[in-house]
Design a protein around this motif. Structure first.
Motif, short mmCIF file in Angstrom:
data_model
loop_
_atom_site.label_atom_id
_atom_site.label_comp_id
_atom_site.label_asym_id
_atom_site.label_seq_id
_atom_site.Cartn_x
_atom_site.Cartn_y
_atom_site.Cartn_z
N CYS A 138 0.98 -5.38 7.15
CA CYS A 138 1.90 -5.75 6.08
C CYS A 138 2.77 -6.93 6.51
O CYS A 138 2.99 -7.16 7.71
N THR A 139 3.27 -7.68 5.53
CA THR A 139 4.06 -8.88 5.80
C THR A 139 5.34 -8.82 4.97
O THR A 139 5.30 -8.54 3.77
N VAL A 140 6.46 -9.06 5.63
CA VAL A 140 7.76 -9.11 4.95
C VAL A 140 8.35 -10.49 5.25
O VAL A 140 8.55 -10.84 6.42
N LEU A 141 8.64 -11.27 4.21
CA LEU A 141 9.04 -12.66 4.39
C LEU A 141 10.41 -12.92 3.78
O LEU A 141 10.71 -12.45 2.68
N GLY A 142 11.22 -13.69 4.52
CA GLY A 142 12.50 -14.13 4.00
C GLY A 142 13.65 -13.23 4.42
O GLY A 142 13.45 -12.14 4.97
N ALA A 143 14.88 -13.69 4.14
CA ALA A 143 16.08 -12.95 4.51
C ALA A 143 16.35 -11.85 3.48
O ALA A 143 17.36 -11.86 2.76
N ILE A 144 15.44 -10.91 3.39
CA ILE A 144 15.55 -9.82 2.43
C ILE A 144 15.81 -8.52 3.18
O ILE A 144 15.65 -8.44 4.40
N THR A 145 16.20 -7.48 2.45
CA THR A 145 16.51 -6.19 3.05
C THR A 145 15.47 -5.16 2.64
O THR A 145 15.15 -5.02 1.45
N VAL A 146 14.95 -4.45 3.63
CA VAL A 146 14.05 -3.32 3.37
C VAL A 146 14.88 -2.07 3.57
O VAL A 146 15.27 -1.75 4.70
N GLY A 147 15.18 -1.35 2.47
CA GLY A 147 16.08 -0.21 2.53
C GLY A 147 15.58 0.92 3.39
O GLY A 147 14.36 1.09 3.60
N GLU A 148 16.50 1.74 3.88
CA GLU A 148 16.15 2.79 4.83
C GLU A 148 15.15 3.78 4.25
O GLU A 148 15.15 4.08 3.06
N TRP A 149 14.28 4.25 5.13
CA TRP A 149 13.25 5.25 4.86
C TRP A 149 12.18 4.77 3.89
O TRP A 149 11.40 5.57 3.37
N SER A 150 12.11 3.47 3.64
CA SER A 150 11.07 2.94 2.77
C SER A 150 9.74 2.87 3.51
O SER A 150 9.68 2.95 4.74
N VAL A 151 8.66 2.70 2.75
CA VAL A 151 7.32 2.53 3.31
C VAL A 151 6.69 1.29 2.71
O VAL A 151 6.64 1.14 1.49
N ILE A 152 6.23 0.39 3.58
CA ILE A 152 5.46 -0.78 3.13
C ILE A 152 4.01 -0.51 3.52
O ILE A 152 3.69 -0.41 4.70
N THR A 153 3.15 -0.41 2.53
CA THR A 153 1.77 0.00 2.81
C THR A 153 0.96 -1.16 3.39
O THR A 153 1.37 -2.33 3.36
N SER A 154 -0.20 -0.83 3.91
CA SER A 154 -1.06 -1.78 4.62
C SER A 154 -1.39 -3.00 3.75
O SER A 154 -1.68 -2.87 2.55
N LYS A 155 -1.33 -4.16 4.37
CA LYS A 155 -1.73 -5.45 3.78
C LYS A 155 -0.81 -5.94 2.67
O LYS A 155 -1.09 -6.98 2.06
#
Length: 401
Positions: free
Chosen positions: A298-315
């Motif tokens: 998975c890819t996360v781009l930029g000055a963004i926030t991924v909130g606690e206990w979240s899940v970013i799935t594959s790809k």
């Protein structure tokens, strides 16, 4: 480059030596994570034995961001034959100054008995050493030593650079694969984690590079970044901020940018990128909060926030802020569901959802040894209190040899 490294290493030699939890230079002061009244702990002498510290009841601990579950070795069941032996082993763990190190040594002896040909590796890497950090330093140094910085000098650099806070983070990193039921069973014991998990090794070297970066020794920090890249195929900028209890399932292909922030208890699978968009300068990388799971590729781009206990799935590719407790997937990623929706109190409920009843190995472990649920509760409560005192002692520099 050789001159810069020689100067950097020469300057490090002036610091106080040793990794046996002796006083040394460190870049920041820390407050013990388990104390509701930290002044009492900070006033204790660093040389005070652990037995003099009486931890508070686990029921009084704040179940917030720094609560860590104790490690119970899966090998205990294989080592013991009956209820009495299990209880004896737990008593030994509770009386040990370092409960994690004691269990790793049990695992090491069990591994040698099962596979004698592994004896030289396990003895030189683990059983030969007096404490956990000495063993971790030896393992990482043997892997990461180079022609410019041989293993012995690399070990000295590690021991002179890491702080007590880093020591505690490394302890939590070792326990990370085992304290959540949804985490990968790739490494089934703490011994396997410290010997064979290159993601863990990359984290240790990152923590050294990060301290060097904070102290202004940026050339050497960048060199260690390149060592991590060449040895483990992971690119972690030394300026990035990474919390404790991090689980790199493998480490290969992981990219973490300069201004990225990774909170506690985050799971990062292979091929994950925390990068920038290339359109802005300054603060340009993601902020990943506590308990997030970043799945393969998975890819996360930029000055963004991924909130606690979240899940970013594959790809998936994430370009916008992610609310807490959210499952994201797709290109670009979109919210697909929420975690713990049925719980009235999402924080407490999610902790229960994730921990369930088997964070310590499941009811089967105690039932197989005829240990009642009431006895199990007492054992687990004592272990939590033991680990609380142990982790507080790390931050106070107590001797665990």
């Amino acid at each position: 480059m050789r001159c810069l490294l020689a100067l950097a290493l020469a300057s490090s030699a002036t610091m106080s030596p040793g990794f046996a939890f002796s006083p040394r230079f460190f870049a920041s002061t820390s407050v013990p994570l388990y104390s509701s009244s930290p002044s009492s702990l900070l006033s204790s002498s660093p040389s005070s034995p652990l037995s003099e510290f009486v931890p508070q009841s686990p029921l009084n601990f704040n179940p917030g961001k720094n609560l860590k579950r104790p490690y119970i070795s899966p090998s205990l069941n294989a080592i013991s034959d009956n209820k009495d032996q299990i209880k004896h082993l737990f008593n030994e763990i509770l009386s040990a100054s370092d409960p994690l190190w004691y269990q790793i040594k049990l695992e090491a002896r069990s591994a040698v008995a099962l596979e004698p040909k592994a004896g030289p590796l396990i003895y030189s890497s683990v059983l030969f050493h007096d404490n956990l950090m000495a063993a971790v330093t030896e393992i990482v140094s043997q892997i990461c030593g180079t022609q410019l910085i041989p293993a012995t000098e690399f070990a000295n650099l590690v021991s002179q650079t890491l702080t007590y806070e880093d020591h505690l983070s490394i302890v939590y990193d070792i326990m990370a694969p085992f304290r959540r039921p949804f985490r990968s069973p790739t490494h089934r014991t703490a011994l396997q984690a410290i010997l064979y998990n290159h993601g863990f090794h990359a984290l240790v070297v990152y923590r050294v590079a990060h301290r060097l970066w904070l102290s202004g020794r940026k050339s050497l920090a960048h060199y260690l970044q390149s060592v991590v890249s060449s040895k483990f195929s992971a690119d972690i900028h030394p300026a990035a901020t990474i919390g404790s209890g991090i689980y790199f399932t493998i480490g290969e292909g992981v990219v973490i940018g300069e201004t990225a922030v990774v909170g506690d208890d985050v799971t990062i699978s292979m091929g994950v990128t925390l990068g920038g968009t290339g359109k802005v300068h300054g603060d340009r990388h993601p902020k990943v909060e506590r308990g997030v799971i970043l799945q393969d590729g998975c890819t996360v781009l930029g000055a963004i926030t991924v909130g606690e206990w979240s899940v970013i799935t594959s790809k998936s590719i994430v370009l916008k802020d992610v609310p807490p407790l959210t499952r994201m997937s797709g290109v670009p990623a979109k919210a697909r569901s929420k975690r713990g929706e049925a719980c009235e109190d999402s924080q407490f409920g999610l902790e229960q959802l994730l921990d369930q009843k088997d964070w310590w190995g499941g009811n089967e472990f105690f039932e197989a040894n005829d240990i009642s649920s009431d006895e199990a509760k007492i054992i687990l409560s004592d272990l939590e209190a033991k680990y609380a005192g142990y982790t507080a002692g790390i931050l106070n520099g107590w001797n665990f040899s």
